[in-house]
Motif scaffolding. Structure first.
Motif, PDB file in Angstrom:
ATOM      1  N   ARG A  98      45.943  35.243  40.658  1.00  0.00           N
ATOM      2  CA  ARG A  98      44.793  35.744  40.103  1.00  0.00           C
ATOM      3  C   ARG A  98      43.742  34.241  39.808  1.00  0.00           C
ATOM      4  O   ARG A  98      42.643  34.275  40.128  1.00  0.00           O
ATOM      5  CB  ARG A  98      45.090  36.268  38.908  1.00  0.00           C
ATOM      6  N   GLU A 154      50.056  43.747  45.644  1.00  0.00           N
ATOM      7  CA  GLU A 154      50.056  44.495  44.260  1.00  0.00           C
ATOM      8  C   GLU A 154      49.040  43.796  43.414  1.00  0.00           C
ATOM      9  O   GLU A 154      48.295  44.408  42.776  1.00  0.00           O
ATOM     10  CB  GLU A 154      51.323  44.474  43.846  1.00  0.00           C
ATOM     11  N   THR A 155      49.275  42.498  43.072  1.00  0.00           N
ATOM     12  CA  THR A 155      48.648  41.635  42.421  1.00  0.00           C
ATOM     13  C   THR A 155      47.065  41.573  42.500  1.00  0.00           C
ATOM     14  O   THR A 155      46.371  41.770  41.649  1.00  0.00           O
ATOM     15  CB  THR A 155      49.167  40.078  42.126  1.00  0.00           C
ATOM     16  N   LYS A 209      44.742  44.636  42.099  1.00  0.00           N
ATOM     17  CA  LYS A 209      44.280  45.013  40.551  1.00  0.00           C
ATOM     18  C   LYS A 209      43.039  44.117  40.172  1.00  0.00           C
ATOM     19  O   LYS A 209      42.658  44.545  39.126  1.00  0.00           O
ATOM     20  CB  LYS A 209      45.372  44.677  39.578  1.00  0.00           C
TER      21      LYS A 209
END
Length: 240
Positions: A215, A235-236, A239
């Motif tokens: 992130r 997945e990360t 988001k």
């Protein structure tokens, strides 16, 4: 949007640099990969990280001491995540045939002048044979390899792999006409990334396995991350 490259396929999920690992990467919808190349004794491009066989196959000796026909019989499951079936060392040609990646980072480790020349010419020939020249970037931290790329295969995109900051990576990348800068994540600052991108470089960062770091680097504006866990990265980053 930050792109994802599977590191040696999906190194954290399957035995690194094997067909199973690259198929695992593709199963997450990640269609970009990074891999490592060494020449066999009979000058075939083999997908293996180390110059020696010990760590991944448990065998003695160097890759360059064995013909491709022998190497593809060696099981490269050692030291990686558990895997039921044997995973042979693949030829690069096998991956080109069986894996539909939209972009490949092909890393060539340090090599002598003669070896660097033979390696980059072998990559060029295979890329042309499979019509993949536009989808490949050859990367290296070795000046010898970068020199060979510039001299012998200027039509192939190339990238600098930078692990340490003692030499200005941006200056070196410019010197060798690189299009890609493959930075170790510890070298990443927003300033360096912005400066590299202003120079026209795609900034790809390795090896990024922690969601918080994924992130943070996405916030910094990196163009892509290279990860052992492409599933986790998908997945990360979804988001964000």
């Amino acid at each position: 949007m930050t792109l994802i490259y599977g590191h040696r396929g999906a190194k954290g999920e399957a035995p690194e640099n094997t067909l199973a690992s690259f198929q695992q990467c593709l199963s997450h919808g990640v269609r970009r990969c990074e891999l490592d190349l060494h020449l066999s004794k009979d000058s075939e491009l083999m997908v293996i990280h180390d110059p020696t066989l010990k760590r991944t196959t448990g065998r003695r000796g160097k890759v360059v001491e064995h013909d491709a026909a022998e190497l593809v019989r060696y099981d490269a499951r050692h030291g990686g995540p558990g895997w039921k079936q044997p995973c042979p060392i693949p030829r690069l040609s096998e991956l080109f045939e069986k894996c539909d990646f939209e972009h490949w980072q092909l890393e060539v480790k340090s090599a002598s002048r003669v070896r660097a020349a033979r390696t980059v010419l072998a990559i060029k020939a295979l890329a042309e044979q499979y019509d993949l020249s536009e989808r490949i970037t050859v990367t290296s931290g070795s000046r010898e390899v970068l020199r060979a790329l510039k001299r012998l295969t200027p039509e192939l995109a190339c990238g600098l792999v930078a692990e340490y900051a003692w030499l200005d990576p941006l200056k070196v990348a410019k010197q060798y006409d690189c299009q890609l800068l493959v930075l170790k994540w510890t070298l990443c600052t927003p300033e360096r990334i912005a400066k590299a991108q202003a120079q026209g470089l795609h900034v790809s960062v390795w090896t990024v396995n922690d969601p918080a770091l994924m992130r943070r680097l996405a916030d910094f504006g990196v163009d892509s991350i290279i990860t052992d866990f492409p599933g986790l990265a998908v997945e990360t980053l979804a988001k964000l």
